[in-house]
Design a protein around this motif. Structure first.
Motif, PDB file in Angstrom:
ATOM      1  N   VAL A  21       0.821  -1.216   0.000  1.00  7.85           N
ATOM      2  CA  VAL A  21       0.000   0.000   0.000  1.00  7.85           C
ATOM      3  C   VAL A  21       0.857   1.268   0.000  1.00  7.85           C
ATOM      4  O   VAL A  21       0.363   2.361  -0.306  1.00  7.85           O
ATOM      5  CB  VAL A  21      -0.952   0.039   1.220  1.00  7.85           C
ATOM      6  CG1 VAL A  21      -1.879  -1.156   1.200  1.00  7.85           C
ATOM      7  CG2 VAL A  21      -0.188   0.128   2.530  1.00  7.85           C
ATOM      8  N   VAL A  22       2.121   1.156   0.354  1.00  6.13           N
ATOM      9  CA  VAL A  22       2.991   2.330   0.401  1.00  6.13           C
ATOM     10  C   VAL A  22       3.327   2.773  -1.014  1.00  6.13           C
ATOM     11  O   VAL A  22       3.715   1.966  -1.869  1.00  6.13           O
ATOM     12  CB  VAL A  22       4.282   2.027   1.187  1.00  6.13           C
ATOM     13  CG1 VAL A  22       5.213   3.251   1.190  1.00  6.13           C
ATOM     14  CG2 VAL A  22       3.952   1.611   2.615  1.00  6.13           C
ATOM     15  N   LYS A  23       3.156   4.084  -1.258  1.00  7.35           N
ATOM     16  CA  LYS A  23       3.444   4.657  -2.569  1.00  7.35           C
ATOM     17  C   LYS A  23       4.643   5.595  -2.471  1.00  7.35           C
ATOM     18  O   LYS A  23       4.944   6.127  -1.391  1.00  7.35           O
ATOM     19  CB  LYS A  23       2.236   5.449  -3.087  1.00  7.35           C
ATOM     20  CG  LYS A  23       0.950   4.656  -3.234  1.00  7.35           C
ATOM     21  CD  LYS A  23      -0.130   5.566  -3.815  1.00  7.35           C
ATOM     22  CE  LYS A  23      -1.414   4.807  -4.069  1.00  7.35           C
ATOM     23  NZ  LYS A  23      -2.126   4.471  -2.827  1.00  7.35           N
ATOM     24  N   SER A  24       5.302   5.827  -3.582  1.00  6.64           N
ATOM     25  CA  SER A  24       6.385   6.804  -3.610  1.00  6.64           C
ATOM     26  C   SER A  24       5.856   8.163  -3.143  1.00  6.64           C
ATOM     27  O   SER A  24       4.749   8.574  -3.504  1.00  6.64           O
ATOM     28  CB  SER A  24       6.961   6.931  -5.022  1.00  6.64           C
ATOM     29  OG  SER A  24       7.614   5.734  -5.395  1.00  6.64           O
ATOM     30  N   GLY A  25       6.666   8.833  -2.308  1.00  9.85           N
ATOM     31  CA  GLY A  25       6.268  10.134  -1.774  1.00  9.85           C
ATOM     32  C   GLY A  25       5.493  10.081  -0.480  1.00  9.85           C
ATOM     33  O   GLY A  25       5.233  11.115   0.138  1.00  9.85           O
ATOM     34  N   ASP A  26       5.108   8.877  -0.016  1.00 12.38           N
ATOM     35  CA  ASP A  26       4.323   8.738   1.218  1.00 12.38           C
ATOM     36  C   ASP A  26       5.162   9.031   2.460  1.00 12.38           C
ATOM     37  O   ASP A  26       6.382   8.863   2.471  1.00 12.38           O
ATOM     38  CB  ASP A  26       3.775   7.309   1.352  1.00 12.38           C
ATOM     39  CG  ASP A  26       2.488   7.091   0.576  1.00 12.38           C
ATOM     40  OD1 ASP A  26       1.946   8.069   0.010  1.00 12.38           O
ATOM     41  OD2 ASP A  26       2.013   5.936   0.520  1.00 12.38           O
ATOM     42  N   TRP A  27       4.446   9.433   3.493  1.00 13.64           N
ATOM     43  CA  TRP A  27       4.970   9.415   4.864  1.00 13.64           C
ATOM     44  C   TRP A  27       4.433   8.159   5.548  1.00 13.64           C
ATOM     45  O   TRP A  27       3.229   7.892   5.515  1.00 13.64           O
ATOM     46  CB  TRP A  27       4.512  10.636   5.656  1.00 13.64           C
ATOM     47  CG  TRP A  27       5.394  11.836   5.530  1.00 13.64           C
ATOM     48  CD1 TRP A  27       5.237  12.882   4.662  1.00 13.64           C
ATOM     49  CD2 TRP A  27       6.559  12.133   6.305  1.00 13.64           C
ATOM     50  NE1 TRP A  27       6.237  13.803   4.843  1.00 13.64           N
ATOM     51  CE2 TRP A  27       7.064  13.376   5.845  1.00 13.64           C
ATOM     52  CE3 TRP A  27       7.229  11.465   7.337  1.00 13.64           C
ATOM     53  CZ2 TRP A  27       8.204  13.967   6.393  1.00 13.64           C
ATOM     54  CZ3 TRP A  27       8.355  12.064   7.882  1.00 13.64           C
ATOM     55  CH2 TRP A  27       8.840  13.284   7.415  1.00 13.64           C
ATOM     56  N   VAL A  28       5.326   7.396   6.168  1.00 15.96           N
ATOM     57  CA  VAL A  28       4.954   6.177   6.891  1.00 15.96           C
ATOM     58  C   VAL A  28       5.306   6.367   8.357  1.00 15.96           C
ATOM     59  O   VAL A  28       6.441   6.741   8.683  1.00 15.96           O
ATOM     60  CB  VAL A  28       5.689   4.943   6.330  1.00 15.96           C
ATOM     61  CG1 VAL A  28       5.338   3.696   7.139  1.00 15.96           C
ATOM     62  CG2 VAL A  28       5.359   4.745   4.857  1.00 15.96           C
ATOM     63  N   ALA A  29       4.339   6.127   9.244  1.00 16.41           N
ATOM     64  CA  ALA A  29       4.571   6.286  10.683  1.00 16.41           C
ATOM     65  C   ALA A  29       4.695   4.927  11.345  1.00 16.41           C
ATOM     66  O   ALA A  29       3.807   4.077  11.218  1.00 16.41           O
ATOM     67  CB  ALA A  29       3.436   7.077  11.322  1.00 16.41           C
ATOM     68  N   TYR A  30       5.812   4.722  12.039  1.00 13.78           N
ATOM     69  CA  TYR A  30       6.023   3.518  12.833  1.00 13.78           C
ATOM     70  C   TYR A  30       5.583   3.778  14.267  1.00 13.78           C
ATOM     71  O   TYR A  30       5.673   4.909  14.765  1.00 13.78           O
ATOM     72  CB  TYR A  30       7.511   3.157  12.867  1.00 13.78           C
ATOM     73  CG  TYR A  30       8.085   2.519  11.624  1.00 13.78           C
ATOM     74  CD1 TYR A  30       7.332   2.298  10.471  1.00 13.78           C
ATOM     75  CD2 TYR A  30       9.426   2.138  11.605  1.00 13.78           C
ATOM     76  CE1 TYR A  30       7.884   1.706   9.347  1.00 13.78           C
ATOM     77  CE2 TYR A  30       9.994   1.540  10.476  1.00 13.78           C
ATOM     78  CZ  TYR A  30       9.226   1.335   9.357  1.00 13.78           C
ATOM     79  OH  TYR A  30       9.777   0.753   8.244  1.00 13.78           O
ATOM     80  N   SER A  31       5.150   2.718  14.960  1.00  8.59           N
ATOM     81  CA  SER A  31       4.909   2.854  16.396  1.00  8.59           C
ATOM     82  C   SER A  31       6.243   2.945  17.136  1.00  8.59           C
ATOM     83  O   SER A  31       7.309   2.814  16.535  1.00  8.59           O
ATOM     84  CB  SER A  31       4.046   1.703  16.922  1.00  8.59           C
ATOM     85  OG  SER A  31       4.549   0.448  16.491  1.00  8.59           O
ATOM     86  N   HIS A  32       6.181   3.171  18.449  1.00  9.00           N
ATOM     87  CA  HIS A  32       7.324   3.744  19.159  1.00  9.00           C
ATOM     88  C   HIS A  32       7.984   2.816  20.175  1.00  9.00           C
ATOM     89  O   HIS A  32       7.381   1.859  20.651  1.00  9.00           O
ATOM     90  CB  HIS A  32       6.859   5.010  19.895  1.00  9.00           C
ATOM     91  CG  HIS A  32       6.100   5.970  19.041  1.00  9.00           C
ATOM     92  ND1 HIS A  32       5.130   6.804  19.529  1.00  9.00           N
ATOM     93  CD2 HIS A  32       6.164   6.216  17.707  1.00  9.00           C
ATOM     94  CE1 HIS A  32       4.630   7.543  18.551  1.00  9.00           C
ATOM     95  NE2 HIS A  32       5.238   7.189  17.432  1.00  9.00           N
ATOM     96  N   PHE A  33       9.216   3.156  20.523  1.00  3.19           N
ATOM     97  CA  PHE A  33       9.962   2.518  21.608  1.00  3.19           C
ATOM     98  C   PHE A  33       9.996   0.993  21.404  1.00  3.19           C
ATOM     99  O   PHE A  33      10.376   0.532  20.338  1.00  3.19           O
ATOM    100  CB  PHE A  33       9.378   2.913  22.966  1.00  3.19           C
ATOM    101  CG  PHE A  33       9.347   4.395  23.210  1.00  3.19           C
ATOM    102  CD1 PHE A  33      10.499   5.084  23.555  1.00  3.19           C
ATOM    103  CD2 PHE A  33       8.169   5.121  23.087  1.00  3.19           C
ATOM    104  CE1 PHE A  33      10.477   6.456  23.767  1.00  3.19           C
ATOM    105  CE2 PHE A  33       8.136   6.489  23.294  1.00  3.19           C
ATOM    106  CZ  PHE A  33       9.301   7.160  23.647  1.00  3.19           C
TER     107      PHE A  33
END
Length: 451
Positions: A21-33
């Motif tokens: 689902v990730v496209k070029s130019g996307d921002w992807v947020a990972y969960s933390h710690f």
């Protein structure tokens, strides 16, 4: 099979399928710690040659992020972190990680108001419960805000993640999730036990004597918080409370010693409030389904007004260096980012506004740089270093040589007080700098020589 299990089966895919689902130019947020995704990160890294200009944002990844390592030229991925871990620092040294500055409590609002994403959320969670909810486990800080904003939500399930009761915004329902990936179920990262130094013990004693019955505590990670926890556990204090961005082992030790009840808190009575946890397996087991604890998003735990509502709020934070004006650097050495602002500003300001509250900035008086021993109390912050807490907000500063309260003090008084808790080997040199900076008087000189 109930309807949630049927929906789970429909949405369950491989990691390689989910990251399509990730496209070029996307921002992807990972969960933390401790909840940074492993399986999804590795799968996204495998797509390197198909994507360009994908930006990843995380917080304090506790393992080397694969998307950064896979693309040293950064044509495909750019990795960003709001708080650097050791793994993030090593990536930074190779030019593969960038810092996102900010006050921790503001992050959810910034994300929700950001027109540039995140587009895709990759969040590690507990297994789904019987009501269809995935719990964010030991990292709640702004996962809900990420999910509210993202175009696509992917959860990576870890069966070893404890279910952390809230508060609020500590979970997401399957109806909101687009894809489910079953992770590798590795145990959560465990913080190594750092034995206290003699300096830690001296600083801890100076702080513990300032804590009263009914105080509400914020502690961080490392030898000093653990030492403070041990000393408090052995003290006669009672009815301590917890309102802290981080849940650590020191709180568990205090709880088991009967020191923490939360009975005198003005809000969240009887609850140990936090927004993320880092510790060992014993802490994670303690947190699982434990109604004595309440995990909240960071715009609650670190809201300055919320912090101030509990009386006798105690904030204890570390620093890298402090200058003679009282400016605190806790996150960089020159241009090298070490960690981040995190919640240090939030709790330093919030604790002082609490009735009877106290905010402590702690550090050893010296550190080793190669073969040299240098003072942590310096004339000016290291060039290009970051001021984490401005001089206007600092209250107590503590080294092994004492504690001083800078609130309401003029520049010459601040210089005198800070030099009085510097290592004796550096005091005369600091006086000379203070004189050149026009923040030293003849009265100062006499008092210093009398020390």
């Amino acid at each position: 099979m109930n309807r949630y299990q049927e929906e789970y089966r429909r949405k369950l895919v491989s990691a390689d399928e989910a990251v399509k689902v990730v496209k070029s130019g996307d921002w992807v947020a990972y969960s933390h710690f401790a909840m940074t995704p492993r399986v999804l990160d590795e799968a996204l890294a495998r797509r390197k040659d198909e994507l360009f200009d994908v930006k990843i944002r995380g917080v304090c990844a506790l393992h080397p992020v694969k998307v950064a390592l896979a693309d040293p030229e950064q044509k495909h991925f750019i990795y960003n972190s709001s708080f650097f871990s050791g793994a993030d620092r090593r990536l930074q040294d190779e030019g593969l990680a960038y810092h996102i500055p900010g006050l921790y409590h503001e992050a959810p609002g910034i994300l929700r108001g950001n027109h540039d994403g995140p587009d895709v959320a990759m969040i590690v969670t507990t297994p789904m419960d019987e009501k269809g909810f995935f719990n964010f486990s030991v990292s709640c800080s702004y996962e809900r805000a990420v999910c509210d904003k993202a175009r696509t939500i992917i959860v990576e399930v870890n069966e070893n993640a404890p279910r952390c009761l809230g508060g609020f915004q500590e979970s997401i329902h399957i109806s909101e999730v687009d894809y489910i990936v079953e992770g590798n179920n590795e145990p959560l990262f465990e913080v190594p036990n750092i034995p206290p130094t003699e300096v830690d013990k001296k600083i801890a004693r100076l702080i513990v004597e300032e804590i009263e019955d009914g105080s509400c505590l914020q502690l961080g990670i490392g030898g000093l918080p653990n030492t403070i926890g041990k000393m408090l556990a052995e003290s006669d204090l009672k009815d301590l409370g917890v309102h802290s961005e981080m849940m650590c082992n020191a709180f568990l030790d205090l709880y088991e010693a009967g020191k923490i009840t939360g009975a005198r808190k003005n809000i969240d009575r009887f609850k140990m409030v936090y927004t993320f946890a880092l510790g060992d397996a014993r802490l994670y087991e303690f947190l699982h389904n434990n109604p004595a604890c309440a995990i909240y998003p960071v715009d609650y735990t670190n809201d300055i007004n919320i912090i101030a509502r509990n009386d006798k709020q105690i904030a204890i934070n570390n620093a890298i260096e402090i200058d003679l004006y009282g400016q605190v650097c806790s996150e960089s050495v020159g241009v090298r980012q070490i960690s981040g602002t995190g919640g240090q500003f939030d709790f330093t300001f919030g604790a002082y506004r609490s009735r009877g509250g106290k905010a402590f900035i702690c550090m050893s008086s010296t550190k080793k740089v190669g073969d040299r021993v240098v003072s942590r109390i310096v004339p000016m912050i290291t060039p290009l270093g970051i001021v984490t807490v401005p001089r206007t907000v600092v209250q107590y500063v503590v080294t092994e040589y004492g504690k001083v309260n800078l609130k309401g003090k003029s520049t010459w008084q601040r210089a005198e007080l800070l030099i009085s808790i510097a290592h004796p080997d550096f005091r005369e040199e600091l006086i000379k700098h203070a004189e050149k900076m026009k923040i030293w008087t003849r009265t100062n000189k006499k008092l210093s020589l009398a020390c």
